[in-house]
Design a protein around this motif. Structure first.
Motif, PDB file in Angstrom:
ATOM      1  N   GLY A 444     -14.327  -6.062   4.491  1.00 13.93           N
ATOM      2  CA  GLY A 444     -14.512  -4.625   4.717  1.00 13.93           C
ATOM      3  C   GLY A 444     -13.292  -3.964   5.315  1.00 13.93           C
ATOM      4  O   GLY A 444     -13.343  -2.780   5.667  1.00 13.93           O
ATOM      5  N   LEU A 445     -12.158  -4.698   5.445  1.00 10.99           N
ATOM      6  CA  LEU A 445     -10.934  -4.153   6.043  1.00 10.99           C
ATOM      7  C   LEU A 445      -9.793  -4.050   5.040  1.00 10.99           C
ATOM      8  O   LEU A 445      -8.713  -3.574   5.394  1.00 10.99           O
ATOM      9  CB  LEU A 445     -10.487  -5.018   7.220  1.00 10.99           C
ATOM     10  N   GLY A 446     -10.014  -4.490   3.805  1.00 18.61           N
ATOM     11  CA  GLY A 446      -8.916  -4.510   2.833  1.00 18.61           C
ATOM     12  C   GLY A 446      -8.322  -3.137   2.588  1.00 18.61           C
ATOM     13  O   GLY A 446      -7.105  -2.922   2.752  1.00 18.61           O
ATOM     14  N   LEU A 447      -9.158  -2.167   2.199  1.00 24.34           N
ATOM     15  CA  LEU A 447      -8.647  -0.825   1.922  1.00 24.34           C
ATOM     16  C   LEU A 447      -8.265  -0.090   3.207  1.00 24.34           C
ATOM     17  O   LEU A 447      -7.398   0.786   3.181  1.00 24.34           O
ATOM     18  CB  LEU A 447      -9.708  -0.027   1.159  1.00 24.34           C
ATOM     19  N   TYR A 448      -8.881  -0.447   4.314  1.00 27.11           N
ATOM     20  CA  TYR A 448      -8.487   0.152   5.591  1.00 27.11           C
ATOM     21  C   TYR A 448      -7.048  -0.240   5.930  1.00 27.11           C
ATOM     22  O   TYR A 448      -6.245   0.593   6.385  1.00 27.11           O
ATOM     23  CB  TYR A 448      -9.438  -0.304   6.693  1.00 27.11           C
ATOM     24  N   ILE A 449      -6.713  -1.505   5.674  1.00 27.38           N
ATOM     25  CA  ILE A 449      -5.344  -1.965   5.902  1.00 27.38           C
ATOM     26  C   ILE A 449      -4.389  -1.273   4.934  1.00 27.38           C
ATOM     27  O   ILE A 449      -3.276  -0.869   5.303  1.00 27.38           O
ATOM     28  CB  ILE A 449      -5.262  -3.494   5.761  1.00 27.38           C
ATOM     29  N   VAL A 450      -4.812  -1.098   3.691  1.00 31.26           N
ATOM     30  CA  VAL A 450      -3.992  -0.373   2.716  1.00 31.26           C
ATOM     31  C   VAL A 450      -3.701   1.044   3.203  1.00 31.26           C
ATOM     32  O   VAL A 450      -2.573   1.544   3.124  1.00 31.26           O
ATOM     33  CB  VAL A 450      -4.693  -0.347   1.348  1.00 31.26           C
ATOM     34  N   ARG A 451      -4.732   1.687   3.713  1.00 33.10           N
ATOM     35  CA  ARG A 451      -4.556   3.041   4.233  1.00 33.10           C
ATOM     36  C   ARG A 451      -3.544   3.083   5.368  1.00 33.10           C
ATOM     37  O   ARG A 451      -2.654   3.954   5.392  1.00 33.10           O
ATOM     38  CB  ARG A 451      -5.905   3.558   4.723  1.00 33.10           C
ATOM     39  N   LYS A 452      -3.648   2.154   6.318  1.00 36.27           N
ATOM     40  CA  LYS A 452      -2.715   2.119   7.439  1.00 36.27           C
ATOM     41  C   LYS A 452      -1.278   1.919   6.965  1.00 36.27           C
ATOM     42  O   LYS A 452      -0.350   2.572   7.439  1.00 36.27           O
ATOM     43  CB  LYS A 452      -3.107   0.991   8.411  1.00 36.27           C
ATOM     44  N   MET A 456       1.894   4.501   7.199  1.00 44.27           N
ATOM     45  CA  MET A 456       3.158   4.094   7.831  1.00 44.27           C
ATOM     46  C   MET A 456       4.349   4.510   6.976  1.00 44.27           C
ATOM     47  O   MET A 456       5.401   4.895   7.489  1.00 44.27           O
ATOM     48  CB  MET A 456       3.194   2.576   8.029  1.00 44.27           C
ATOM     49  N   HIS A 457       4.209   4.455   5.656  1.00 37.61           N
ATOM     50  CA  HIS A 457       5.295   4.786   4.734  1.00 37.61           C
ATOM     51  C   HIS A 457       5.243   6.243   4.284  1.00 37.61           C
ATOM     52  O   HIS A 457       6.021   6.643   3.409  1.00 37.61           O
ATOM     53  CB  HIS A 457       5.221   3.878   3.500  1.00 37.61           C
ATOM     54  N   HIS A 458       4.349   7.046   4.870  1.00 34.15           N
ATOM     55  CA  HIS A 458       4.211   8.464   4.523  1.00 34.15           C
ATOM     56  C   HIS A 458       4.005   8.643   3.021  1.00 34.15           C
ATOM     57  O   HIS A 458       4.576   9.551   2.384  1.00 34.15           O
ATOM     58  CB  HIS A 458       5.442   9.259   4.974  1.00 34.15           C
ATOM     59  N   ALA A 459       3.208   7.756   2.435  1.00 35.79           N
ATOM     60  CA  ALA A 459       2.947   7.788   1.000  1.00 35.79           C
ATOM     61  C   ALA A 459       1.680   8.560   0.699  1.00 35.79           C
ATOM     62  O   ALA A 459       0.773   8.670   1.534  1.00 35.79           O
ATOM     63  CB  ALA A 459       2.826   6.363   0.469  1.00 35.79           C
ATOM     64  N   LYS A 460       1.625   9.122  -0.495  1.00 39.51           N
ATOM     65  CA  LYS A 460       0.398   9.750  -0.990  1.00 39.51           C
ATOM     66  C   LYS A 460      -0.431   8.686  -1.699  1.00 39.51           C
ATOM     67  O   LYS A 460       0.128   7.856  -2.430  1.00 39.51           O
ATOM     68  CB  LYS A 460       0.731  10.885  -1.950  1.00 39.51           C
ATOM     69  N   TYR A 461      -1.757   8.726  -1.545  1.00 39.14           N
ATOM     70  CA  TYR A 461      -2.602   7.707  -2.157  1.00 39.14           C
ATOM     71  C   TYR A 461      -4.021   8.232  -2.289  1.00 39.14           C
ATOM     72  O   TYR A 461      -4.426   9.169  -1.574  1.00 39.14           O
ATOM     73  CB  TYR A 461      -2.601   6.427  -1.317  1.00 39.14           C
ATOM     74  N   SER A 462      -4.791   7.599  -3.179  1.00 40.84           N
ATOM     75  CA  SER A 462      -6.186   7.996  -3.350  1.00 40.84           C
ATOM     76  C   SER A 462      -6.864   7.044  -4.330  1.00 40.84           C
ATOM     77  O   SER A 462      -6.204   6.272  -5.030  1.00 40.84           O
ATOM     78  CB  SER A 462      -6.284   9.431  -3.872  1.00 40.84           C
ATOM     79  N   ILE A 463      -8.190   7.099  -4.384  1.00 43.34           N
ATOM     80  CA  ILE A 463      -9.004   6.363  -5.360  1.00 43.34           C
ATOM     81  C   ILE A 463      -9.849   7.374  -6.108  1.00 43.34           C
ATOM     82  O   ILE A 463     -10.508   8.233  -5.486  1.00 43.34           O
ATOM     83  CB  ILE A 463      -9.899   5.318  -4.685  1.00 43.34           C
ATOM     84  N   THR A 464      -9.832   7.304  -7.416  1.00 45.81           N
ATOM     85  CA  THR A 464     -10.603   8.236  -8.249  1.00 45.81           C
ATOM     86  C   THR A 464     -11.334   7.476  -9.351  1.00 45.81           C
ATOM     87  O   THR A 464     -10.910   6.383  -9.769  1.00 45.81           O
ATOM     88  CB  THR A 464      -9.678   9.285  -8.891  1.00 45.81           C
ATOM     89  N   ASN A 465     -12.399   8.064  -9.812  1.00 48.15           N
ATOM     90  CA  ASN A 465     -13.102   7.527 -10.970  1.00 48.15           C
ATOM     91  C   ASN A 465     -12.412   8.010 -12.245  1.00 48.15           C
ATOM     92  O   ASN A 465     -11.962   9.160 -12.329  1.00 48.15           O
ATOM     93  CB  ASN A 465     -14.563   7.985 -10.968  1.00 48.15           C
ATOM     94  N   TRP A 473      -4.214   5.016  -6.961  1.00 51.70           N
ATOM     95  CA  TRP A 473      -2.830   5.435  -7.233  1.00 51.70           C
ATOM     96  C   TRP A 473      -2.127   5.746  -5.915  1.00 51.70           C
ATOM     97  O   TRP A 473      -2.746   6.088  -4.912  1.00 51.70           O
ATOM     98  CB  TRP A 473      -2.791   6.663  -8.155  1.00 51.70           C
ATOM     99  N   PHE A 474      -0.823   5.621  -5.949  1.00 50.16           N
ATOM    100  CA  PHE A 474       0.007   5.933  -4.778  1.00 50.16           C
ATOM    101  C   PHE A 474       1.361   6.432  -5.258  1.00 50.16           C
ATOM    102  O   PHE A 474       1.788   6.179  -6.390  1.00 50.16           O
ATOM    103  CB  PHE A 474       0.167   4.701  -3.874  1.00 50.16           C
ATOM    104  N   GLU A 475       2.062   7.143  -4.364  1.00 56.81           N
ATOM    105  CA  GLU A 475       3.399   7.660  -4.667  1.00 56.81           C
ATOM    106  C   GLU A 475       4.316   7.417  -3.475  1.00 56.81           C
ATOM    107  O   GLU A 475       3.951   7.706  -2.324  1.00 56.81           O
ATOM    108  CB  GLU A 475       3.337   9.155  -4.980  1.00 56.81           C
ATOM    109  N   LEU A 476       5.532   6.891  -3.770  1.00 56.60           N
ATOM    110  CA  LEU A 476       6.553   6.610  -2.764  1.00 56.60           C
ATOM    111  C   LEU A 476       7.878   7.201  -3.226  1.00 56.60           C
ATOM    112  O   LEU A 476       8.168   7.218  -4.426  1.00 56.60           O
ATOM    113  CB  LEU A 476       6.724   5.103  -2.555  1.00 56.60           C
ATOM    114  N   PRO A 477       8.718   7.686  -2.316  1.00 55.74           N
ATOM    115  CA  PRO A 477      10.022   8.213  -2.737  1.00 55.74           C
ATOM    116  C   PRO A 477      10.987   7.095  -3.128  1.00 55.74           C
ATOM    117  O   PRO A 477      11.038   6.050  -2.479  1.00 55.74           O
ATOM    118  CB  PRO A 477      10.511   8.965  -1.492  1.00 55.74           C
ATOM    119  N   CYS A 478      11.728   7.315  -4.194  1.00 50.79           N
ATOM    120  CA  CYS A 478      12.751   6.343  -4.616  1.00 50.79           C
ATOM    121  C   CYS A 478      13.954   6.421  -3.677  1.00 50.79           C
ATOM    122  O   CYS A 478      14.222   7.451  -3.054  1.00 50.79           O
ATOM    123  CB  CYS A 478      13.223   6.639  -6.038  1.00 50.79           C
ATOM    124  N   LYS A 479      14.668   5.309  -3.613  1.00 52.47           N
ATOM    125  CA  LYS A 479      15.920   5.285  -2.854  1.00 52.47           C
ATOM    126  C   LYS A 479      16.813   4.209  -3.438  1.00 52.47           C
ATOM    127  O   LYS A 479      16.437   3.031  -3.455  1.00 52.47           O
ATOM    128  CB  LYS A 479      15.653   5.018  -1.375  1.00 52.47           C
TER     129      LYS A 479
END
Length: 486
Positions: A444-452, A456-465, A473-479
């Motif tokens: 019950g902590l898997g997605l909670y850890i993902v969220r944390k 930490m990386h200031h990423a956008k994320y979500s789960i949708t049907n 899905w998630f989004e991170l800035p390239c570097k």
């Protein structure tokens, strides 16, 4: 009215200025009206006396009074006073032709002269002053020059002053009114403006500015008030910003504290269930309860419960660790390679469920992450997708770069999450289907850890049907990595 005057500086200054000007002008007129007759009389008497003394000196050069006709005529013209000459017995000897008339003149009558003659007809006059001057001729004869000065002109001047008194009072009133109004406006206008600005400042409104273009103390006060207003406005804005930030921090801290309480409450509940099961197994075997005779079977069940508790404790420790991760551990990595490594670690699990992995990952894709944490997040996402997808389903994994942003999508088919459960999937120990989740062996902590880790990386994320299943899905800035070969 008294209260109104006390509350208005402009009214006070106007009244005081009006009274001062009125008093000054009225006092000036009063002293002029009192001093003018006396001063004018003294001036006329002094002039007459000087002329009489000069006449006495001139007559000392003659042996006969008749020889002094010209000097006597000049004296009459200069002084415009009545005069005659008496001998030692008090008899008028000059002029002889009016001696008889003079003897019949009463005390309140005066003798006057024609402009062309030394003596004219006697007539009534105003107030007079009479002076006697001794005369000694060249032959030694002694006489007395009697000069009678007419003060009728002084009386006329006094009457004129009294006649114009109403007009003077009216002029003094109007002039005092005008001057008091102008003076009050000049003095109090900037003060009223300063009072208005200071009242606004007292109400914490610093928008007003003093525009008085003066170089005196009032101008200096206006400039200082403007500077004070600007300083207080800046300080108040900073204070409001700091207060808002403090309020936000406090709300955030309260929310975090609430989350901690809820987290540990849920963790305690999750630990309580396996402990109860384990305690039941041990009690049944130790007490010889019917059904627990096969100790090996129940020992294996107890071991499975202990393993589950161990996994849960490890997850709890990991959550604690993620909250302490520092920015200094971040570095630029090949995110595509990190994803491929994690796919290799979960391939056996997908093969057990006969699931098909469809992977679309570019050769290289760089971004700045904390590698250990991000590997754990990717692993949790992949494991979660495999666990909650039925056997023989497909899992689509895609990584791409769009306008400097890495977008990752993991879609597992054959499943659907209720729409009201989607916002809660990243909460600790949340289960949309409690019985199914426990059967999968999740903590019950898997997605909670993902969220944390994503936060930490200031990423956008979500789960949708989706039409085929559920997608994370998630989004991170390239570097781009730094080229050290140059």
């Amino acid at each position: 009215m008294t209260k109104y005057i006390k509350q208005r500086l402009s009214v006070k200054i106007f009244i005081i200025t009006f009274l001062l000007l009125g008093t000054a002008c009225g006092g000036t007129y009063f002293f002029i009206s009192k001093l003018l007759p006396t001063t004018y009389s003294n001036l006329i008497n002094a002039t007459t006396e000087k002329a009489a003394m000069h006449l006495a000196e001139q007559m000392a050069d003659f042996n006969n009074i008749d020889d002094c006709e010209n000097e006597l005529a000049d004296f009459s013209a200069k002084t415009n006073a009545a005069f005659w000459i008496e001998d030692s017995n008090g008899n008028i000897i000059y002029p002889n032709e009016v001696a008889t008339e003079i003897s019949t003149v009463s005390a309140d009558q005066a003798v006057t002269f024609d402009e062309d003659e030394s003596f004219i007809d006697m007539q009534l006059s105003g107030a007079t002053t009479t002076n006697f001057y001794p005369i000694t001729l060249k032959n030694g004869a002694a006489y007395t020059l009697v000069v009678q000065t007419d003060l009728f002109v002084v009386q006329q001047a006094t009457k004129v002053l009294l006649s114009i008194f109403p007009y003077v009072i009216l002029m003094v009133f109007l002039l005092s009114l005008l001057c008091a109004g102008l003076y009050t406006r000049y003095i109090t206008r900037p003060i009223v403006r300063l009072s208005k600005i200071s009242k606004q400042m007292a109400e914490l409104d610093f928008s007003g500015q003093c525009t008085a273009a003066r170089e005196d103390e009032l101008g200096c006060l206006a400039q200082n008030l403007n500077s004070l207003s600007a300083s207080l406005s800046t300080a108040l804005n900073d204070l409001q910003t700091a207060n808002q930030q403090l309020k936000t921090d406090m709300e955030k801290e309260q929310a975090l504290e609430q989350q901690r309480v809820e987290f540990f409450s849920a963790a305690s509940h999750e630990l309580k269930t396996p402990l109860t099961i384990l305690k039941g197994h041990l009690s049944g075997m130790l007490n010889g309860i019917s059904g627990y005779e096969n100790h090996t079977e129940y020992m294996e069940r107890s071991l499975a419960v202990v393993d589950r508790m161990e996994n849960l404790i490890k997850e709890l420790l990991y959550v604690s660790k993620t909250e302490g991760t520092q920015k200094s551990a971040y570095k630029v990595v090949d995110f595509a390679e990190v994803f491929r490594v994690q796919l290799a670690t979960v391939s056996d699990l997908s093969e057990e469920k006969k699931q098909h992995l469809e992977v679309n990952i570019p050769d290289r894709l760089y971004c700045e992450v904390e590698q250990v944490q991000m590997e754990r997040a990717i692993q949790n996402i992949l494991v979660n997708a495999i666990r909650y997808s039925p056997s023989n389903e497909s899992i689509h994994i895609t990584l791409s770069e769009i306008h400097g942003t890495i977008r990752g999508e993991i879609e597992n088919t054959g499943v659907h999450v209720p729409d009201d459960a989607l916002p809660h999937l990243f909460e600790a120990f949340y289960r949309a289907d409690a019985s199914r989740n426990r059967n999968t062996g999740g903590t019950g902590l898997g997605l909670y850890i993902v969220r944390k880790i994503m936060e930490m990386h200031h990423a956008k994320y979500s789960i949708t049907n989706t039409s085929n299943g559920v997608m994370f899905w998630f989004e991170l800035p390239c570097k781009q990595p730094i080229d050290n070969s140059i």
